[in-house]
Design a protein around this motif. Structure first.
Motif: not given
Length: 271
Positions: A25-37, A215-220
């Motif tokens: 889901d786009p709200v979990a884009s941190f996976w891609d950020l950390c993988g690419r880093r 995020i929005e609260p619901e995204d968590f």
């Protein structure tokens, strides 16, 4: 408390197969950020052979495939078959024919000694009971001159959602709330350094980086369902999980939470 290694493995597989629906889901884009880093810090380049263990849907395997080009090759390995299916689909969408996704076990890799230029393990090593043995197994398949990159969460990750979540779980299920999430076994740089030393790898360089994630609260809750938090949710069943969700959402809305804070540890050891 010691958990049977096979039971831990099956629990992890089930949790991440269940998490597959919201993992990307786009709200979990941190996976891609950390993988690419991770790929950037590992210095992966054209022609390299790369093994990405605990690859998920390809957050590090796909940027690694872009980095190695047509002359290189990337193998992604994970326990969760549904994550692997998504990784294959994403590779096809991006026209990457130099990456494959295989079912496999971090503790017993189907790979020859010293067969890869780089081995990556992003947010995965803490899910096995014997982390020393796992890192030793990863190191085994790194060629001389090659590199092992292990990425873990730091002392602050998913906050303040993380603390709110575990408070709510503890009120609903004290037996689960009292457990330490697996990633908290490696949140300090000195512990990560000691893990490498105990496994017999070269001393790694460790980079600590922080970032905020809007995020929005619901995204968590979408993040909860598409991450390692999922295991606790599935253990408690629908009705208790619904009450936990309601408490978490109420607190995050009341506090007007719009940002999650993260700290990440990136370690790179050269053989």
């Amino acid at each position: 408390m010691q958990i049977d290694p096979e039971a831990r493995k099956q629990s992890t597989r089930a949790a991440f197969n269940a998490a597959a629906d919201t993992f990307d889901d786009p709200v979990a884009s941190f996976w891609d950020l950390c993988g690419r880093r991770t790929v950037e810090l590992a210095g992966i380049g054209s022609g390299d052979r790369v093994l990405d263990v605990c690859c998920g849907t390809g957050s590090s395997a796909l940027p690694a495939a872009e980095a190695v080009g047509d002359a290189g090759w990337v193998v992604g390995v994970d326990l969760a078959e549904r994550l692997l299916e998504r990784g294959r689909a994403k590779a096809k969408e991006r026209g990457l024919g130099n990456v494959e996704f295989r079912s496999g076990d971090l503790t017993a890799l189907d790979a020859a000694d010293e067969s890869f230029d780089a081995v990556l393990c992003v947010f995965g090593v803490f899910y096995v009971q014997d982390m020393v043995g796992a890192v030793r197994e990863l190191w085994r398949v790194v060629r001389p001159g090659g590199l092992l990159a292990v990425t873990t969460w730091g002392r602050r990750a998913f906050e303040p959602g993380h603390s709110v979540f575990w408070d709510a779980v503890g009120r609903e299920r004290p037996d689960l709330g009292g457990q330490t999430p697996p990633w908290q076994r490696l949140v300090q740089p000195d512990v990560l350094l000691r893990l490498h030393a105990d496994a017999g790898t070269a001393a790694p360089d460790v980079v600590v980086e922080s970032f905020d994630h809007d995020i929005e609260p619901e995204d968590f809750w979408t993040i909860v369902l598409g991450s390692g938090y999922r295991a606790s949710i599935d253990l408690m069943g629908p009705e208790p999980a619904g009450r936990v969700r309601e408490e978490v959402m109420t607190r995050l809305r009341a506090d007007a939470v719009r940002v999650l804070s993260f700290e990440v540890l990136y370690s790179c050891a050269r053989k």
